[in-house]
Design an enzyme around this catalytic site. Sequence first.
Site, PDB file in Angstrom:
ATOM      1  N   ASP A 276      44.401  36.996  36.693  1.00  0.00           N
ATOM      2  CA  ASP A 276      43.800  38.061  37.495  1.00  0.00           C
ATOM      3  C   ASP A 276      43.017  39.045  36.624  1.00  0.00           C
ATOM      4  O   ASP A 276      43.501  39.482  35.577  1.00  0.00           O
ATOM      5  CB  ASP A 276      44.927  38.817  38.224  1.00  0.00           C
ATOM      6  CG  ASP A 276      44.402  39.969  39.050  1.00  0.00           C
ATOM      7  OD1 ASP A 276      43.722  39.704  40.048  1.00  0.00           O
ATOM      8  OD2 ASP A 276      44.671  41.137  38.685  1.00  0.00           O
ATOM      9  N   GLU A 318      40.012  34.447  36.950  1.00  0.00           N
ATOM     10  CA  GLU A 318      39.423  35.246  38.019  1.00  0.00           C
ATOM     11  C   GLU A 318      38.507  36.263  37.352  1.00  0.00           C
ATOM     12  O   GLU A 318      38.920  37.360  36.984  1.00  0.00           O
ATOM     13  CB  GLU A 318      40.479  35.968  38.862  1.00  0.00           C
ATOM     14  CG  GLU A 318      39.878  36.619  40.111  1.00  0.00           C
ATOM     15  CD  GLU A 318      39.796  38.137  40.098  1.00  0.00           C
ATOM     16  OE1 GLU A 318      39.068  38.705  40.934  1.00  0.00           O
ATOM     17  OE2 GLU A 318      40.453  38.785  39.261  1.00  0.00           O
TER      18      GLU A 318
HETATM   19  C1  GLC Z   1      41.806  41.199  41.203  1.00  0.00           C
HETATM   20  C2  GLC Z   1      42.327  41.042  42.601  1.00  0.00           C
HETATM   21  C3  GLC Z   1      42.105  42.293  43.360  1.00  0.00           C
HETATM   22  C4  GLC Z   1      42.791  43.422  42.667  1.00  0.00           C
HETATM   23  C5  GLC Z   1      42.360  43.497  41.209  1.00  0.00           C
HETATM   24  C6  GLC Z   1      43.300  44.348  40.435  1.00  0.00           C
HETATM   25  O1  GLC Z   1      40.439  41.313  41.154  1.00  0.00           O
HETATM   26  O2  GLC Z   1      41.714  39.941  43.185  1.00  0.00           O
HETATM   27  O3  GLC Z   1      42.578  42.163  44.669  1.00  0.00           O
HETATM   28  O4  GLC Z   1      42.472  44.611  43.291  1.00  0.00           O
HETATM   29  O5  GLC Z   1      42.413  42.248  40.565  1.00  0.00           O
HETATM   30  O6  GLC Z   1      44.494  43.663  40.158  1.00  0.00           O
HETATM   31  C1  GLC Z   2      38.164  42.608  40.719  1.00  0.00           C
HETATM   32  C2  GLC Z   2      36.932  41.828  40.968  1.00  0.00           C
HETATM   33  C3  GLC Z   2      35.920  42.631  41.736  1.00  0.00           C
HETATM   34  C4  GLC Z   2      36.581  43.180  42.958  1.00  0.00           C
HETATM   35  C5  GLC Z   2      37.756  44.029  42.558  1.00  0.00           C
HETATM   36  C6  GLC Z   2      38.523  44.640  43.671  1.00  0.00           C
HETATM   37  O1  GLC Z   2      37.885  43.510  39.770  1.00  0.00           O
HETATM   38  O2  GLC Z   2      36.399  41.413  39.739  1.00  0.00           O
HETATM   39  O3  GLC Z   2      34.843  41.868  42.128  1.00  0.00           O
HETATM   40  O4  GLC Z   2      35.663  43.918  43.674  1.00  0.00           O
HETATM   41  O5  GLC Z   2      38.659  43.250  41.846  1.00  0.00           O
HETATM   42  O6  GLC Z   2      38.407  44.085  44.896  1.00  0.00           O
END
Ligand code: GLC
Ligand code: GLC
Length: 635
Positions: A276, A318
């Site tokens: 993540d 991710e």
């Molecule tokens: C990732 C998750 C998102 C979350 C962020 C912080 O981007 O997909 O839902 O807010 O990480 O953990």
């Molecule tokens: C992560 C993703 C970003 C998203 C965020 C929260 O940081 O990289 O694209 O907008 O999480 O949703």
Amino acid sequence: MSAPLDLPAVVRELPAELRQTFELRVERWWPDLRSGLAGVYREDEAGVLESRLLRLAARAYTERNPELRRLDEARTLEPDWFQSPRMLGYAAYADRFAGTLAGIAERLDYLRELGVTYLHLMPLLQPRPGDSDGGYAVADYRSVRGDLGSMADLRALAKQLRSAGISLVLDLVLNHVAREHRWAVAAREGDRRYRDYFHWFADRQLPDEYERTLPEVFPDFAPGTFTWDDSLEAWVWTTFNEFQWDLNWSNPAVFAEFADLVLFLANAGVEVLRLDAIAFLWKRLGTNCQNQPEVHALTQALRAVVRIACPAVVLKAEAIVAPDDLVHYLGKGRHRGKVSDLAYHNTLMVQVWSMLATRDVLLATRTLQRLPAIPPTTAWITYLRCHDDIGWAIDDADAGSVGLSGPAHRAFLSDFYTGAFPGSLSRGLVFQANPATGDRRVSGMTFSLAGLAAASTEEDQRRAVARIVLAHAIVLGWGGVPVLWMGDEIALPDDPDWAGEPGHEDDNRWSHRPRMDWERAAQRHDVATVPGTVYAALRHLAAVRSTLPHFHASVAPQVLDPSDPGVLAVLRQHPEGDLLALYNVTESARTWPGGRTLDLGFERISDTLSGASLEVRADSDLVVGAYTALWLVAR
Ligand code: GLC
Ligand code: GLC
């Protein structure tokens, strides 16, 4: 080459064959581990860390249960298992899909019917109490959120899924922990060792310097990147919410903790770990603190540990980043093929929505043509949307190359998908408008983005369904692991009451994280209904795809120059013959020249989706119906 180190005692005590397997894996992966660590830590730190990692890997290996060890061997023999055209992903919140972990086991038939081979259950490890960013603020990585079940339930579920041919995918939130996690608690109590797990600053000098070049992730509800903590008496780095404390990955102890957690989850039966927010792991003054080279070195080392102890497990990055940064997560240069095995293709996702809005494929064509090929041992996760908002990751130079302005096109997409653009039937919501950059990200289910929510005539509805199916055809036709987000298979609407839930009121991503509607799902075999039409079409796409070797992820898709600006053309060259995919992103019939089809070596072709045989002639064009996908192969 001989084993680089004395093997830990636990391994020396194993039966000869098991010991030998471990030795061979260490020999194979040690250089990757070493060079990964050398890219991050001082030599003395790396030396201590590598012996510690070897001990952790050895212990996890000896404790791994026979069934998982067998899977390790099977996947070592079939390392391309996750690249197969049979792969189909599904992502859901355990509670919103089925109540509890045990409830999921009761829904296995539903997943099997759809053809699912990969199930991403959204964060289910113990979060902090109260708002936890949907579980992305983890307080304890070794226990399951109480209302969902226990660690024992998780192990049992992983096993059940495995026997149904479904790999369990979990999040590994490794950029930050909840303020309530025991490391953060110890830090706040003054424990020096744990203070060094975090980035903290006694005054504003460095935070101010960093903030000069740091973009904001949540400008609306969590502005700024640092949070003052009274007990720490310092500013702590919090990229996301104030309660999510970024970890200090320059501290080798943090690496060892996460290696241990990865092995723990792997031994519980998790087969894919979603790394993540991995782009944010490494901080460097004067940069945006994303995509730093150390991130890739760290991933390489982590993967080497996994390959030694539990090679059945793969890593998924991710990193929702710009096209130029994206390919690095599957490995470029010296990390080629040595980092994550899977990564989200957010460029494709954005381009699909952009094509549907503009009815034009030129920008997508140029952008996707320019993306470097990925290592043939890796795969994209392709998807139309996820639990997060959609950010318009469109490169200004790509936009410029087709005569568009990047900022203007991004603004158009935000307007279009929130219904502000004249004539648009999309009904998404603006997420985190950022006046400083002009960015407006978008929330919403496919249902509202593709035009079903606002459809007032049968014709509108028919078109919206056709757009949904076409978009999925592109996603399934790209190669890699296509992931359906829960509900999209039955065109599930947004959750109208999302803001009513405590802690969610400011975060409209909850609009597209509804609860499963099992009554709607019960209509899935009735093609007179919208859910039934969408379900049948997606099911068909997945079934056809699973029989076509061309969709193996090692086959690089080649986006061809368009002949008609409304038709995206993607060629997949496979030793068993080529496949030409044509996608008409407009609401009128378009054509593809017969002459080009012949030039590509096709004479007698058939469309694997409709089953129709087509004649190719140099002087006549192939007709591609409105919002239609053709997957053409030689007959
Ligand atoms: C990732 C998750 C998102 C979350 C962020 C912080 O981007 O997909 O839902 O807010 O990480 O953990
Ligand atoms: C992560 C993703 C970003 C998203 C965020 C929260 O940081 O990289 O694209 O907008 O999480 O949703």
